[in-house]
Design a protein around this motif. Structure first.
Motif, short mmCIF file in Angstrom:
data_model
loop_
_atom_site.label_atom_id
_atom_site.label_comp_id
_atom_site.label_asym_id
_atom_site.label_seq_id
_atom_site.Cartn_x
_atom_site.Cartn_y
_atom_site.Cartn_z
N SER A 132 0.86 -1.19 0.00
CA SER A 132 0.00 0.00 0.00
C SER A 132 0.89 1.23 0.00
CB SER A 132 -0.92 0.00 1.23
OG SER A 132 -1.76 -1.11 1.22
N ASP B 87 2.08 5.00 -2.51
CA ASP B 87 1.49 6.08 -3.32
C ASP B 87 1.31 5.64 -4.76
OD1 ASP B 87 1.28 8.07 -1.27
OD2 ASP B 87 3.45 8.27 -1.33
N ASN C 259 2.92 2.45 -7.77
CA ASN C 259 3.67 1.20 -7.93
C ASN C 259 4.07 1.04 -9.40
OD1 ASN C 259 4.66 -1.37 -8.05
ND2 ASN C 259 2.82 -2.37 -7.28
N THR D 18 -2.66 -0.28 -4.66
CA THR D 18 -1.93 0.95 -5.01
C THR D 18 -2.02 1.22 -6.51
OG1 THR D 18 -0.37 0.69 -3.19
CG2 THR D 18 0.39 1.94 -5.08
#
Length: 700
Positions: free
Chosen positions: A532, A534, A536, A653
């Motif tokens: 999790s 901001d 990926n 994400t």
């Protein structure tokens, strides 16, 4: 003789709703086109507002500001004496269309709405736009007052029409229309249109670029003609990266092309081509349309020539060979460019990555390193925009990066989060890789935090959970693994927000995730753990491709630390060590290999297979490896895991979209997240089929 024409197409790094920046980039591209003597300039799809506005297309502000930008373009002296072809949304008779607007010398020549919409995969155009279904029909469009004041026109042609200059005829396609089996260029070519234009917002996927090039070459091989292709570039605010590749083709050959991956915001591709080459090519191959029901293209005439009277000494562009990137190069370049766009537009000052010493997090680290290599090369190539953005990100107006490791140390922080279950081997692998790429590296021990949280639980309940190897239940074992994973997420965000503050530097860091697409398929990760993040960059890439990518990085960037990482089995290191060695591996936990997962993922999404049809395909694909019974067990196991963990994808994400089988719930994979995990009917069908196959084998 007046037969050679110079045309321009471009790739622009537009940003949704950035009307000021989008206007400046459009104007810059027109200016560059004119310096190359081009008389026609084509831009990407919806370039004025940005393609990815999504539900902002519903807002009247988006339409208003698009017209305001169009007015500024019409008024600018830069747009004079060149036909400009720009994209924007327009509402006609209370219906919203995705349009091209062609103008010349402060006059709008025509508006051509998109006729065939992209409404599959990541695209949802029918949510915001209607297709123009009236083939060969043209209506009057009443211009808004702010445009009338500039052009002096009340109405302009709106619909399926082409532009007829004094020396040629130009027809429009918009993005998906090229990919459609009923592409407009076919009939336009047979009706005498010589130049086709395509404005696109076509995203990058691994191994996709050749499809685009083949379609364009094929379009002009069948019936001749000149094809201009423009495309969006960069991250315009979402999970995809638009990968440029602006090009010009004639009679089946590409004669000019732009880069697929680049940090430049504006790239203009120009070519000089001979109209007589089109006419000679068609003279032998093409016949006019003779069907009684055929309606010829509606031509909008303009008193303008693309060619000069005396062009005999003007050289034309010759065919070129298109060398495609390998998948490993694509992973190195696409997500790197996407990360840079996200960083420079987010207002943050760098990235933080929990680096475990495994393949996934190491791949993310290598992509950031590749980004730094690209940035340093752009600075060496005198890209002033990139240098300005770097200085703004690092907060130093005099800074000029000399090499990638140095820049990496300024904008990239990695951290190894050790627990009592971590091995010294993974810790050393993470440290060595961080040293080689130049990141600022932290060693963080999470045991104190984990014990503190477990202490609270024990104080409240009087119970102390144990790992399975210590006599605990499956539920205890899983909870103890999850608390470690979630503590890492909390600490990652804490250090991302405050590590620069602690060292006296301003700004914060974006947390990077590193869960691959195969793990997302099965939900093999802890909800709200350090997956999790901001953003990926590898969330749409398979484990198999990531391993190949790391092999490439070992040679390309001389990162020898990757050799040990590749040789080690993937592990979460959340259970106690056995004699100091890792006893837990990802593939054992998942019950299948990563290569098996990739195959299952493609069948599930791309081939649209449910449990039974997937079994029927896999018994042939895996016939040399597994028996029908073993295939059935694999399929059942996958669908149980998939349905139990599907809820995790609702919070995944935001990831770089790189594969057609991505399970991303938010934009791409629209499926339920609450299932009957027994799959009773489906699994019974599989069992019946296995029984029939066993009986058939016995009879033989």
């Amino acid at each position: 003789m007046g037969r050679k024409v110079t045309v321009a197409t471009c790739s622009l790094n537009q940003w949704s709703l950035d009307f000021e920046g989008n206007y400046e980039r459009i104007l810059k591209s027109i200016e560059i086109a004119k310096t190359h003597q081009a008389k026609y300039r084509l831009g990407p799809e919806l370039e004025i507002c940005g393609y990815g506005c999504a539900d902002h297309f519903y807002e009247s502000d988006t339409l208003l500001h698009s017209f305001q930008v169009l007015r500024k373009l019409l008024e600018s002296p830069v747009t004079q004496d060149i036909i400009c072809d720009v994209g924007m949304p327009i509402m006609h008779q209370n219906v919203r269309y995705n349009c091209r607007v062609l103008f010349l010398n402060r006059k709008i020549l025509l508006i051509r709405p998109k006729m065939l919409m992209a409404n599959q995969g990541i695209y949802r155009e029918l949510r915001w736009f209607s297709p123009w279904n009236l083939q060969r029909n043209v209506e009057e469009y009443f211009l808004p007052r702010i445009i009338q004041e500039v052009t002096g026109q009340d109405t302009v042609p709106f619909g399926d029409c082409v532009l007829s200059t004094k020396d040629t005829c130009i027809g429009t396609e918009i993005c998906a229309e090229l990919w459609n089996p009923r592409s407009p260029h076919v009939n336009m070519g047979l009706d005498g249109v010589e130049i086709f234009t395509n404005s696109s917002a076509s995203h990058h996927e691994l191994r996709k670029a050749n499809q685009r090039v083949d379609l364009i070459k094929s379009a002009t091989t069948k019936s001749g003609g000149i094809y201009l292709y423009a495309n969006q570039r960069g991250c315009d605010g979402d999970r995809v990266y638009y990968d440029g590749c602006a090009m010009v083709a004639i009679n089946g050959d590409v004669v000019a092309r732009g880069a697929q991956f680049s940090l430049g915001d504006v790239e203009v591709v120009t070519a000089t081509v001979d109209l007589e080459d089109v006419r000679s090519f068609r003279g032998e191959l093409c016949q006019p349309l003779l069907e009684s029901e055929h309606k010829p293209c509606r031509r909008v005439r303009v008193d303008f020539s693309l060619s000069a009277c005396d062009d005999v000494y003007l050289p034309t562009h010759q065919p070129i060979i298109w060398n495609f990137h390998t998948p490993e190069e694509e992973i190195s370049l696409g997500p790197a460019c996407w990360l840079w766009d996200y960083l420079r537009r987010s207002g943050q000052t760098g990235f933080l990555l929990p680096l475990s010493g495994g393949v996934d997090s190491s791949s993310t680290a290598c992509i950031v390193h590749s980004m730094c290599v690209l940035l340093c090369q752009a600075v060496k190539d005198s890209n002033t925009q990139v240098l300005s953005d770097i200085r703004r990100v690092v907060g130093d107006d005099s800074y000029c990066p000399q090499e990638a490791r140095e820049l990496c140390g300024r904008i990239f922080t990695t951290c190894y989060m050790a627990s009592e279950n971590s091995s010294s081997e993974t810790q050393n692998r993470a440290k060595d890789l961080a040293c080689q790429i130049g990141s600022t590296h932290l060693n963080i021990n999470i045991d104190m935090a984990v014990k503190g949280i477990l202490g609270i639980f024990t104080m409240v309940t009087g119970m102390c959970p144990r790992f399975r190897v210590n006599g605990g239940s499956h539920r205890e074992n899983l909870a103890l693994q999850n608390i470690q994973a979630r503590v890492r997420m909390v600490l990652a965000y804490l250090f991302a927000q405050l590590s620069l503050w602690a060292s006296g530097r301003p700004g914060g860091l974006l947390v990077l995730g590193s869960a691959n697409v195969d793990e997302s398929l099965t939900g093999y990760f802890t909800k709200y753990d350090c997956s999790s993040a901001d953003i990926n960059p590898i969330g749409g890439i398979s484990k198999t491709d990531l391993k190949s990518f790391l092999l490439y990085c070992t040679e390309r960037f001389q990162l020898t630390a990757l050799t040990r990482i590749l040789a080690s089995p993937p592990t979460a290191e959340l259970e106690p060590l056995t004699d100091g060695q890792v006893s837990q591996t990802d593939e054992a936990d998942m019950g299948m290999t990563y290569s098996e997962l990739s195959m299952i993922g493609r069948l599930r999404k791309i081939s649209k297979c449910g449990p039974f049809s997937m079994f029927c395909k896999l018994i042939h694909i895996w016939k040399d490896l597994l028996s029908p019974m073993e295939v059935a067990q694999k399929v059942k196991h996958f669908f149980r895991m998939y349905s139990v963990n599907r809820h995790k994808m609702t919070t995944v994400t935001p990831s770089y979209h790189a594969e057609g089988y991505s399970p991303d719930d938010n934009r791409f994979d629209h499926r339920p997240f609450l299932y009957n995990t027994l799959w009773t009917w489906q699994f019974r069908c599989i069992d019946n089929q296995v029984s029939q196959m066993a009986k058939s084998t016995l009879k033989q």
